[in-house]
Design a protein around this motif. Structure first.
Motif, PDB file in Angstrom:
ATOM      1  N   GLN A   1       0.856  -1.192   0.000  1.00 44.60           N
ATOM      2  CA  GLN A   1       0.000   0.000   0.000  1.00 44.60           C
ATOM      3  C   GLN A   1       0.887   1.235   0.000  1.00 44.60           C
ATOM      4  OE1 GLN A   1      -2.753   0.327   3.251  1.00 44.60           O
ATOM      5  NE2 GLN A   1      -3.375   2.386   2.651  1.00 44.60           N
ATOM      6  N   CYS A   2       0.689   2.095  -0.981  1.00 50.30           N
ATOM      7  CA  CYS A   2       1.439   3.338  -1.065  1.00 50.30           C
ATOM      8  C   CYS A   2       0.873   4.340  -0.051  1.00 50.30           C
ATOM      9  CB  CYS A   2       1.363   3.911  -2.478  1.00 50.30           C
ATOM     10  SG  CYS A   2       2.326   5.407  -2.701  1.00 50.30           S
ATOM     11  N   ILE A   3       1.741   4.838   0.817  1.00 54.30           N
ATOM     12  CA  ILE A   3       1.336   5.850   1.782  1.00 54.30           C
ATOM     13  C   ILE A   3       1.609   7.238   1.222  1.00 54.30           C
ATOM     14  CG2 ILE A   3       1.779   6.789   4.086  1.00 54.30           C
ATOM     15  CD1 ILE A   3       2.568   3.899   4.896  1.00 54.30           C
ATOM     16  N   GLU A   4       2.767   7.389   0.579  1.00 52.32           N
ATOM     17  CA  GLU A   4       3.104   8.664  -0.048  1.00 52.32           C
ATOM     18  C   GLU A   4       4.092   8.425  -1.171  1.00 52.32           C
ATOM     19  OE1 GLU A   4       5.421  11.388   2.507  1.00 52.32           O
ATOM     20  OE2 GLU A   4       5.601   9.659   3.838  1.00 52.32           O
ATOM     21  N   GLY A   5       4.119   9.347  -2.112  1.00 54.04           N
ATOM     22  CA  GLY A   5       5.003   9.221  -3.264  1.00 54.04           C
ATOM     23  C   GLY A   5       4.335   8.444  -4.387  1.00 54.04           C
ATOM     24  N   ASN A   6       5.142   7.841  -5.220  1.00 52.66           N
ATOM     25  CA  ASN A   6       4.677   7.028  -6.345  1.00 52.66           C
ATOM     26  C   ASN A   6       5.593   5.824  -6.470  1.00 52.66           C
ATOM     27  OD1 ASN A   6       2.499   8.644  -7.812  1.00 52.66           O
ATOM     28  ND2 ASN A   6       4.098  10.159  -7.417  1.00 52.66           N
ATOM     29  N   VAL A   7       4.998   4.644  -6.430  1.00 49.75           N
ATOM     30  CA  VAL A   7       5.770   3.402  -6.422  1.00 49.75           C
ATOM     31  C   VAL A   7       5.300   2.504  -7.547  1.00 49.75           C
ATOM     32  CG1 VAL A   7       6.329   1.345  -5.057  1.00 49.75           C
ATOM     33  CG2 VAL A   7       6.095   3.558  -3.924  1.00 49.75           C
ATOM     34  N   GLU A   8       6.254   1.887  -8.223  1.00 51.34           N
ATOM     35  CA  GLU A   8       5.940   0.887  -9.232  1.00 51.34           C
ATOM     36  C   GLU A   8       6.230  -0.493  -8.658  1.00 51.34           C
ATOM     37  OE1 GLU A   8       8.262   1.814 -12.684  1.00 51.34           O
ATOM     38  OE2 GLU A   8       6.985   3.515 -13.217  1.00 51.34           O
ATOM     39  N   VAL A   9       5.244  -1.374  -8.748  1.00 51.16           N
ATOM     40  CA  VAL A   9       5.417  -2.769  -8.370  1.00 51.16           C
ATOM     41  C   VAL A   9       5.606  -3.507  -9.692  1.00 51.16           C
ATOM     42  CG1 VAL A   9       4.427  -4.751  -7.188  1.00 51.16           C
ATOM     43  CG2 VAL A   9       3.916  -2.429  -6.369  1.00 51.16           C
ATOM     44  N   ARG A  10       6.830  -3.953  -9.941  1.00 48.48           N
ATOM     45  CA  ARG A  10       7.156  -4.584 -11.220  1.00 48.48           C
ATOM     46  C   ARG A  10       7.139  -6.094 -11.071  1.00 48.48           C
ATOM     47  NH1 ARG A  10      11.710  -0.827 -14.045  1.00 48.48           N
ATOM     48  NH2 ARG A  10      10.608   1.129 -13.676  1.00 48.48           N
ATOM     49  N   MET A  11       6.448  -6.736 -12.013  1.00 46.99           N
ATOM     50  CA  MET A  11       6.324  -8.190 -12.026  1.00 46.99           C
ATOM     51  C   MET A  11       6.589  -8.670 -13.444  1.00 46.99           C
ATOM     52  SD  MET A  11       2.796  -8.123  -9.869  1.00 46.99           S
ATOM     53  CE  MET A  11       2.302  -6.615 -10.700  1.00 46.99           C
ATOM     54  N   PRO A  12       6.914  -9.947 -13.626  1.00 42.97           N
ATOM     55  CA  PRO A  12       7.131 -10.451 -14.977  1.00 42.97           C
ATOM     56  C   PRO A  12       5.953 -10.169 -15.913  1.00 42.97           C
ATOM     57  CG  PRO A  12       7.916 -12.051 -13.403  1.00 42.97           C
ATOM     58  CD  PRO A  12       7.208 -10.969 -12.612  1.00 42.97           C
ATOM     59  N   GLY A  13       4.719 -10.149 -15.400  1.00 41.20           N
ATOM     60  CA  GLY A  13       3.542  -9.936 -16.237  1.00 41.20           C
ATOM     61  C   GLY A  13       3.138  -8.485 -16.419  1.00 41.20           C
ATOM     62  N   GLY A  14       3.878  -7.538 -15.828  1.00 38.29           N
ATOM     63  CA  GLY A  14       3.532  -6.130 -15.982  1.00 38.29           C
ATOM     64  C   GLY A  14       3.825  -5.335 -14.724  1.00 38.29           C
ATOM     65  N   THR A  15       3.530  -4.055 -14.804  1.00 43.64           N
ATOM     66  CA  THR A  15       3.814  -3.127 -13.712  1.00 43.64           C
ATOM     67  C   THR A  15       2.522  -2.519 -13.206  1.00 43.64           C
ATOM     68  OG1 THR A  15       5.987  -2.609 -14.628  1.00 43.64           O
ATOM     69  CG2 THR A  15       5.033  -0.975 -13.144  1.00 43.64           C
ATOM     70  N   ARG A  16       2.420  -2.382 -11.897  1.00 46.70           N
ATOM     71  CA  ARG A  16       1.294  -1.680 -11.275  1.00 46.70           C
ATOM     72  C   ARG A  16       1.861  -0.421 -10.647  1.00 46.70           C
ATOM     73  NH1 ARG A  16      -0.168  -5.361 -13.760  1.00 46.70           N
ATOM     74  NH2 ARG A  16      -1.829  -6.864 -13.351  1.00 46.70           N
ATOM     75  N   ARG A  17       1.288   0.733 -10.995  1.00 44.95           N
ATOM     76  CA  ARG A  17       1.725   2.006 -10.432  1.00 44.95           C
ATOM     77  C   ARG A  17       0.789   2.395  -9.298  1.00 44.95           C
ATOM     78  NH1 ARG A  17       2.965   1.881 -15.678  1.00 44.95           N
ATOM     79  NH2 ARG A  17       5.038   2.591 -16.291  1.00 44.95           N
ATOM     80  N   LEU A  18       1.371   2.690  -8.150  1.00 42.56           N
ATOM     81  CA  LEU A  18       0.586   3.028  -6.969  1.00 42.56           C
ATOM     82  C   LEU A  18       0.861   4.460  -6.544  1.00 42.56           C
ATOM     83  CD1 LEU A  18       1.245  -0.162  -4.787  1.00 42.56           C
ATOM     84  CD2 LEU A  18      -0.675   0.268  -6.341  1.00 42.56           C
ATOM     85  N   GLY A  19      -0.211   5.194  -6.284  1.00 51.94           N
ATOM     86  CA  GLY A  19      -0.128   6.511  -5.692  1.00 51.94           C
ATOM     87  C   GLY A  19      -0.647   6.444  -4.272  1.00 51.94           C
ATOM     88  N   PRO A  20      -0.576   7.550  -3.545  1.00 51.49           N
ATOM     89  CA  PRO A  20      -1.022   7.556  -2.151  1.00 51.49           C
ATOM     90  C   PRO A  20      -2.440   7.000  -2.003  1.00 51.49           C
ATOM     91  CG  PRO A  20       0.072   9.602  -2.677  1.00 51.49           C
ATOM     92  CD  PRO A  20      -0.080   8.851  -3.976  1.00 51.49           C
ATOM     93  N   GLY A  21      -2.587   6.082  -1.041  1.00 48.24           N
ATOM     94  CA  GLY A  21      -3.888   5.492  -0.761  1.00 48.24           C
ATOM     95  C   GLY A  21      -4.235   4.291  -1.621  1.00 48.24           C
ATOM     96  N   GLN A  22      -3.388   3.937  -2.568  1.00 47.21           N
ATOM     97  CA  GLN A  22      -3.662   2.780  -3.424  1.00 47.21           C
ATOM     98  C   GLN A  22      -2.841   1.583  -2.962  1.00 47.21           C
ATOM     99  OE1 GLN A  22      -2.660   4.553  -7.264  1.00 47.21           O
ATOM    100  NE2 GLN A  22      -4.855   4.585  -7.751  1.00 47.21           N
ATOM    101  N   LEU A  23      -3.399   0.382  -3.182  1.00 45.56           N
ATOM    102  CA  LEU A  23      -2.675  -0.833  -2.825  1.00 45.56           C
ATOM    103  C   LEU A  23      -2.902  -1.905  -3.862  1.00 45.56           C
ATOM    104  CD1 LEU A  23      -4.577  -3.348  -1.546  1.00 45.56           C
ATOM    105  CD2 LEU A  23      -4.793  -1.719   0.302  1.00 45.56           C
ATOM    106  N   VAL A  24      -2.021  -2.901  -3.824  1.00 45.46           N
ATOM    107  CA  VAL A  24      -2.139  -4.068  -4.683  1.00 45.46           C
ATOM    108  C   VAL A  24      -1.923  -5.295  -3.800  1.00 45.46           C
ATOM    109  CG1 VAL A  24       0.310  -4.056  -5.388  1.00 45.46           C
ATOM    110  CG2 VAL A  24      -1.390  -5.135  -6.863  1.00 45.46           C
TER     111      VAL A  24
END
Length: 125
Positions: free
Chosen positions: A60-83
């Motif tokens: 879960q992204c608390i602040e900033g911008n984070v990319e969760v990279r996986m072999p099948g693709g990337t999920r971009r998370l901003g504040p308040g978003q989770l995967v």
């Protein structure tokens, strides 16, 4: 010296650090036999290498911008978003700006698994 973990029923603050994020360090907030909460501080442009954990986990992204990279693709998370990542899903984390995430791990007898890499298994305490 290890920092003390919170205990079940303790109130834990996981809000944005604001300007202090660039000086903050990653910590393990809580660890029981079955659950671990990690507050990971990710400096801009410094990747967390690819790794896995044995069970499902959330990032879960608390602040900033984070990319969760996986072999099948990337999920971009901003504040308040989770995967939610499936068990044994290979992934790495990349922060484009100074960022912080809350990682929730399901443990088996106090261990997140043996997925390899410099991952969530041995966080700072």
């Amino acid at each position: 010296m290890a920092l003390p973990h919170a205990q079940p029923l303790d109130v834990i603050g996981v809000g944005p650090l604001g300007p202090g994020v660039h000086e903050a360090v990653s910590t393990s907030l809580l660890k029981t036999d079955r659950l671990q909460l990690l507050h990971l501080v990710l400096p801009a442009r410094r990747d967390q290498p690819e790794h896995t954990v044995d069970d499902e986990c959330t990032v879960q992204c608390i602040e900033g911008n984070v990319e969760v990279r996986m072999p099948g693709g990337t999920r971009r998370l901003g504040p308040g978003q989770l995967v939610v990542l499936p068990a044994r899903q290979r992934h790495s984390l990349t922060a484009r700006v100074d960022s912080a995430v809350l990682v929730t791990l399901l443990l088996q007898h106090g261990d997140a698994g043996h997925g390899g890499g410099a991952g969530h298994r041995n966080p700072p305490t």
